[in-house]
Every structure is written in structure tokens, then in C-alpha cells.
Design an enzyme around this catalytic site. Structure first.
Site, PDB file in Angstrom:
ATOM      1  N   ARG A  23       0.740  -1.186  -0.149  1.00  0.00           N
ATOM      2  CA  ARG A  23      -0.192  -0.165   0.015  1.00  0.00           C
ATOM      3  C   ARG A  23       0.882   1.193   0.145  1.00  0.00           C
ATOM      4  NH1 ARG A  23      -5.370  -0.050   1.458  1.00  0.00           N
ATOM      5  NH2 ARG A  23      -6.580  -2.032   0.941  1.00  0.00           N
ATOM      6  N   ARG A  27      -3.126   7.090   1.034  1.00  0.00           N
ATOM      7  CA  ARG A  27      -3.733   8.237   1.888  1.00  0.00           C
ATOM      8  C   ARG A  27      -2.493   8.789   2.518  1.00  0.00           C
ATOM      9  NH1 ARG A  27      -8.806   5.207   3.792  1.00  0.00           N
ATOM     10  NH2 ARG A  27      -7.218   3.582   3.899  1.00  0.00           N
ATOM     11  N   ARG A  36      -6.506  12.636  -4.933  1.00  0.00           N
ATOM     12  CA  ARG A  36      -7.968  12.200  -4.286  1.00  0.00           C
ATOM     13  C   ARG A  36      -8.980  13.204  -3.829  1.00  0.00           C
ATOM     14  NH1 ARG A  36     -11.549   9.815  -2.790  1.00  0.00           N
ATOM     15  NH2 ARG A  36     -11.819   8.344  -1.557  1.00  0.00           N
ATOM     16  N   ASP A  72      -6.996  -2.132  -7.509  1.00  0.00           N
ATOM     17  CA  ASP A  72      -7.640  -2.548  -6.189  1.00  0.00           C
ATOM     18  C   ASP A  72      -7.853  -4.054  -6.535  1.00  0.00           C
ATOM     19  OD1 ASP A  72      -8.581  -1.761  -3.301  1.00  0.00           O
ATOM     20  OD2 ASP A  72      -9.915  -3.297  -3.992  1.00  0.00           O
ATOM     21  N   TYR A 143     -15.166 -11.375   0.013  1.00  0.00           N
ATOM     22  CA  TYR A 143     -15.889 -10.115  -0.276  1.00  0.00           C
ATOM     23  C   TYR A 143     -17.282 -10.145  -1.051  1.00  0.00           C
ATOM     24  CZ  TYR A 143     -11.905  -7.170   1.391  1.00  0.00           C
ATOM     25  OH  TYR A 143     -11.151  -6.696   2.271  1.00  0.00           O
TER      26      TYR A 143
HETATM   27  O1  CP3 Z   1       0.016   0.882  -3.368  1.00  0.00           O
HETATM   28  C1  CP3 Z   1      -0.366  -0.150  -3.458  1.00  0.00           C
HETATM   29  O2  CP3 Z   1      -0.471  -1.156  -2.644  1.00  0.00           O
HETATM   30  C2  CP3 Z   1      -1.325  -0.562  -4.602  1.00  0.00           C
HETATM   31  C3  CP3 Z   1      -2.671  -0.316  -4.528  1.00  0.00           C
HETATM   32  C4  CP3 Z   1      -3.507  -1.328  -3.600  1.00  0.00           C
HETATM   33  C5  CP3 Z   1      -4.869  -0.759  -3.112  1.00  0.00           C
HETATM   34  N1  CP3 Z   1      -5.272  -1.816  -2.596  1.00  0.00           N
HETATM   35  C6  CP3 Z   1      -5.286   0.695  -3.293  1.00  0.00           C
HETATM   36  C7  CP3 Z   1      -6.247   1.154  -2.262  1.00  0.00           C
HETATM   37  C8  CP3 Z   1      -3.684  -2.600  -3.301  1.00  0.00           C
HETATM   38  C9  CP3 Z   1      -2.289  -3.647  -3.675  1.00  0.00           C
HETATM   39  C10 CP3 Z   1      -4.676  -3.113  -2.671  1.00  0.00           C
HETATM   40  C11 CP3 Z   1      -4.988  -4.204  -2.362  1.00  0.00           C
HETATM   41  C12 CP3 Z   1      -6.191  -4.665  -1.501  1.00  0.00           C
HETATM   42  N2  CP3 Z   1      -7.466  -3.871  -1.764  1.00  0.00           N
HETATM   43  C13 CP3 Z   1      -6.429  -5.508  -0.546  1.00  0.00           C
HETATM   44  C14 CP3 Z   1      -5.226  -6.530  -0.177  1.00  0.00           C
HETATM   45  C15 CP3 Z   1      -4.089  -6.101   0.460  1.00  0.00           C
HETATM   46  C16 CP3 Z   1      -4.608  -5.523   1.982  1.00  0.00           C
HETATM   47  O3  CP3 Z   1      -4.632  -4.483   2.397  1.00  0.00           O
HETATM   48  O4  CP3 Z   1      -5.065  -6.604   2.861  1.00  0.00           O
HETATM   49  C17 CP3 Z   1      -7.679  -5.779  -0.088  1.00  0.00           C
HETATM   50  C18 CP3 Z   1      -8.161  -6.357   0.936  1.00  0.00           C
HETATM   51  C19 CP3 Z   1      -8.242  -4.495  -0.734  1.00  0.00           C
HETATM   52  C20 CP3 Z   1      -9.875  -4.253  -0.429  1.00  0.00           C
HETATM   53  C21 CP3 Z   1     -10.023  -2.803  -0.088  1.00  0.00           C
HETATM   54  N3  CP3 Z   1      -9.651  -1.560  -0.819  1.00  0.00           N
HETATM   55  C22 CP3 Z   1     -10.351  -2.413   1.087  1.00  0.00           C
HETATM   56  C23 CP3 Z   1     -10.913  -3.173   2.213  1.00  0.00           C
HETATM   57  C24 CP3 Z   1     -10.506  -0.938   1.106  1.00  0.00           C
HETATM   58  C25 CP3 Z   1     -11.079   0.182   1.909  1.00  0.00           C
HETATM   59  C26 CP3 Z   1     -10.177   0.150   3.215  1.00  0.00           C
HETATM   60  C27 CP3 Z   1      -8.986   1.047   3.011  1.00  0.00           C
HETATM   61  O5  CP3 Z   1      -7.700   0.910   3.145  1.00  0.00           O
HETATM   62  O6  CP3 Z   1      -9.181   2.306   2.394  1.00  0.00           O
HETATM   63  C28 CP3 Z   1      -9.948  -0.384  -0.119  1.00  0.00           C
HETATM   64  C29 CP3 Z   1      -9.794   0.943  -0.889  1.00  0.00           C
HETATM   65  C30 CP3 Z   1      -8.276   1.180  -1.281  1.00  0.00           C
HETATM   66  N4  CP3 Z   1      -7.466   0.511  -2.000  1.00  0.00           N
HETATM   67  C31 CP3 Z   1      -7.752   2.402  -1.034  1.00  0.00           C
HETATM   68  C32 CP3 Z   1      -6.603   2.358  -1.749  1.00  0.00           C
HETATM   69  C33 CP3 Z   1      -5.411   3.207  -1.967  1.00  0.00           C
HETATM   70  C34 CP3 Z   1      -8.026   3.610  -0.211  1.00  0.00           C
HETATM   71  C35 CP3 Z   1      -9.010   4.572  -1.148  1.00  0.00           C
HETATM   72  C36 CP3 Z   1      -9.318   5.827  -0.892  1.00  0.00           C
HETATM   73  O7  CP3 Z   1      -8.145   6.587  -1.281  1.00  0.00           O
HETATM   74  O8  CP3 Z   1     -10.131   6.233  -0.103  1.00  0.00           O
END
Ligand code: CP3
Length: 340
Positions: A23, A27, A36, A72, A143
Site C-alpha cells: 500500500r 492516503r 484524491r 484494487d 468479499y
Molecule cells: O500501493 C499499493 O499497494 C497499490 C494499490 C492497492 C490498493 N489496494 C489501493 C487502495 C492494493 C495492492 C490494494 C489491495 C487490496 N485492496 C487488498 C489486499 C491487501 C490488503 O490491504 O489486505 C484488499 C483487501 C483490498 C480491498 C480494499 N480496498 C479495502 C478493504 C479498502 C478500504 C479500506 C482502505 O484501506 O481504505 C480499499 C480501498 C483502497 N485500496 C484504497 C487504496 C489506496 C483507499 C482508497 C481511498 O483513497 O479512499
């Protein structure tokens, strides 16, 4: 091209321990917040110029040894016929057709062209390897079944135990989706891929072996030999030996297991990725430096094929950017010194 990351994945000698952060785009970066504020998350994911820019932000800031595509894990579920929303607060919300038989097979190049376009833009900009990724089938299934995130995953487990035929059928469909999606990313130029199995660690070791492992093996088999495959199971420390059976080149571990113990249990034939607790970035620098040194030293043991430094899970939005930069610089400095 700085290929220390790929060399560590393959078990070749490196100048220092390569590092990237799960990640790493997100943010905690003010420049991410700025973009964003103008676009919602899905728009970022689906607009190649924006997704590429956000992928590059941590590369510029942190001097990491690999970039990870900005997207994502839920993105490929949309063309299967599942509605996905990311509300401003709380986790994602999914709405699926009642009847599982209505899920569609996806064609990644046609249904998710923006992902492959983002990769192509990035290849022109990067001088470090680009990691593509996908959710692993079980995590994607949770999910769908839970319609979002969950606490105890009771719906998933009821489905798995009570309707195991249907469960495996959905796992197969998701596995085919993952194989197609990752193959398309590799074809577009991704130099390594990571499978995120965030929720497989909620299972008993026996259930992981019975319900998850055969599907993951089926995915990794055809991809291997192409590019390095990283398999990350959050909370997987209790059944590392089974995770190794997946055939992945690199096993990602969280912070709940000592990396030295993980290496002893994984034995030879794989590289390891991890395993600083994202909360440890809130330690005073001196203490953090000690923890980093300990992980690097253990990761350099000759019994393991290679070590890629990473966090045990995603970086937290509250993390000060300077601490993330301190981490990357420290990993480079300590590991280069220890190699002399
Ligand atoms: O930089 C990176 O790692 C690349 C981008 C990336 C994102 N999500 C961006 C993201 C990657 C590789 C993921 C994987 C992801 N997404 C996983 C597996 C890894 C982990 O964290 O366990 C999972 C379970 C998700 C599902 C997901 N996406 C959730 C549960 C959420 C909401 C919670 C949160 O962290 O905000 C997201 C949203 C998300 N994915 C954001 C980002 C940058 C936040 C979005 C925002 O800007 O509001």
C-alpha cells in the site's frame, strides 16, 4: 534498471536488501490526498494517466526498489457482474446477483483495458520493476459472500461447509479470473506479480489445505517461470508449510511471526518477503533502526533463497512520510553495510 528486487525474488546476489511497502501508494502521502480530493477512488483506478501518476508518487518520495500498480483487488469483480462501491467511510460494499450462475467470465483485455494501459505508461517511466497483482480467490470470495468486509466470516464459512460444491465452483471461476487477469498484466509488462490472500488466515490450517490451497496451486503453476510470483497470506504464520506448497517463488509474511523462525520453517527453495509491523513505524527512530537491523540480519541467513524487505501488511494512513523514507534508507544502508 535497478533489478535488486527481481534478483532477490530469484535467489540471486543483490547489492543490498531490496524494499518496497505494501500500500505504498495511498492516503499517507499528501500528494495522493491532493489528487484524491479531485477524483473518487474508482476514477483513479480506471484512468490510466491518474493511476500511473499515483503509482509513481511513492517511487519518487521513498526510493523503493519496486513499484506496485495502483488498482484494487476488487476491480476484476465488476465485469463479473458485481456492483462495487467504495463509500467515503467504512469498507467496500458489494452487491452480487442472487444466482451464482449469473456471474460472467471476464476478458481482462476487453473488460479492464485501463489496467494494461496503466502498465504500459509505467514501463516508460520506471527504472525499477513493476509488480502486478490480484486478490487470491478465497479473499475475493469472502468479499462477494460477505458483501464487503467481515468480523468472523460466518457467511463464508457456512457457505464453504454447507455448500462445498458451490463453494469450489465459485473458487474455480475466481481462479480462472485471476489467471487471466495476471497473465494479461504480465503480457502488458508487469515484471512480478503478487497474490494478496488477506483473509485466508481466518481458516484453520486443515481448511486452508482443503479449500484454498488446491486453487492457489492451480493459479501459480502456469504463471511460474514467467515472472516471480509472490503469495502473501495475512495471518498465515501458523501454516507456512502449507503456504509453501502453493509453489510461489516468494512467500510474504506478516509481523506475527519472527522472520528467523519463518525462515527455519520454510527451509530452502523460496524467498521471503516482510515483516515489519506497520505500527513499528511509530517507534522512535533509534528503536525502529534496531528492529530493521534484526529483520535484515535474519533475512540474510544462507538457508533462505532471498529476502525482500516489506511491511507485514499495508502502511497505515496515519504514518508520517518521513518515517517511511527513514525506513527505506535504513534498509539500504544497513543491508549494504552487512554485505561488506
Ligand atoms: O500501493 C499499493 O499497494 C497499490 C494499490 C492497492 C490498493 N489496494 C489501493 C487502495 C492494493 C495492492 C490494494 C489491495 C487490496 N485492496 C487488498 C489486499 C491487501 C490488503 O490491504 O489486505 C484488499 C483487501 C483490498 C480491498 C480494499 N480496498 C479495502 C478493504 C479498502 C478500504 C479500506 C482502505 O484501506 O481504505 C480499499 C480501498 C483502497 N485500496 C484504497 C487504496 C489506496 C483507499 C482508497 C481511498 O483513497 O479512499
Amino acid at each position: 534498471m535497478n533489478d535488486n528486487f527481481l534478483r532477490a525474488c530469484r535467489g540471486e546476489k543483490t547489492d543490498y536488501t531490496p524494499v518496497w511497502l505494501m500500500r505504498q501508494a495511498g492516503r499517507y502521502l499528501p500528494e495522493y490526498q491532493e489528487i484524491r480530493a479531485k477524483y473518487d477512488f474508482m476514477t483513479l483506478c480506471k484512468t490510466p494517466e491518474l493511476a500511473a501518476e499515483v503509482t509513481l508518487q511513492p517511487v519518487r518520495r521513498l526510493n523503493v526498489d519496486a513499484a506496485i500498480l495502483f488498482s484494487d483487488i476488487l476491480i476484476p469483480l465488476e465485469p463479473m457482474g458485481i456492483k462495487i462501491e467504495f463509500p467515503e467511510k467504512g469498507g467496500p460494499v458489494l452487491t452480487s446477483p442472487e444466482d451464482m450462475n449469473q456471474f460472467k467470465e471476464i476478458n481482462p483485455e476487453k473488460d479492464l483495458p485501463f489496467v494494461m494501459e496503466t502498465i504500459k505508461i509505467l514501463l516508460k517511466e520506471l527504472d525499477i520493476p513493476l509488480i502486478g497483482f490480484s486478490g487470491a480467490p478465497f479473499t475475493l470470495l469472502t468479499y462477494i459472500v460477505e458483501q464487503g468486509s467481515s468480523k468472523n466470516f460466518l457467511k463464508t464459512k457456512k457457505f464453504m461447509y454447507g455448500e462445498s460444491k458451490q463453494f469450489h465452483k465459485l473458487m474455480e471461476l475466481l481462479s480462472d479470473t485471476v489467471i487471466g487477469f495476471l497473465s494479461a498484466q504480465i503480457k502488458a509488462g508487469a515484471q512480478a506479480v503478487q497474490l494478496f490472500d488477506t483473509w485466508a488466515g481466518i481458516l484453520t490450517p486443515r481448511d486452508f489445505k482443503e479449500y484454498v490451497l488446491p486453487h492457489v496451486k492451480k493459479i501459480i503453476g502456469p504463471l511460474k517461470g514467467n515472472v516471480p510470483v509472490i503469495y502473501f497470506v495475512l495471518n498465515g504464520g501458523t501454516f507456512l508449510e502449507y503456504i509453501k506448497e502453493s509453489g510461489a517463488d516468494v512467500i510474504g509474511i506478516d509481523w506475527r511471526i519472527d522472520i528467523g523462525m519463518a525462515i527455519d520453517r520454510l527451509k530452502d527453495g523460496v524467498a521471503v518477503q516482510g515483516n515489519l509491523d506497520p505500527c513499528e513505524l511509530f517507534l522512535p527512530e533509534e528503536k525502529l533502526f534496531e528492529r530493521i537491523t534484526d529483520i535484515i540480519k535474519k533475512g540474510m541467513r544462507s538457508s533462505i533463497r532471498g529476502h525482500i524487505f516489506n511491511l507485514g501488511h499495508g502502511i497505515l494512513p496515519e504514518t508520517p512520510v518521513e518515517k517511511a523514507r527513514f525506513l527505506v534508507d535504513s534498509v539500504h544502508e544497513i543491508s549494504a553495510r552487512l554485505r561488506k
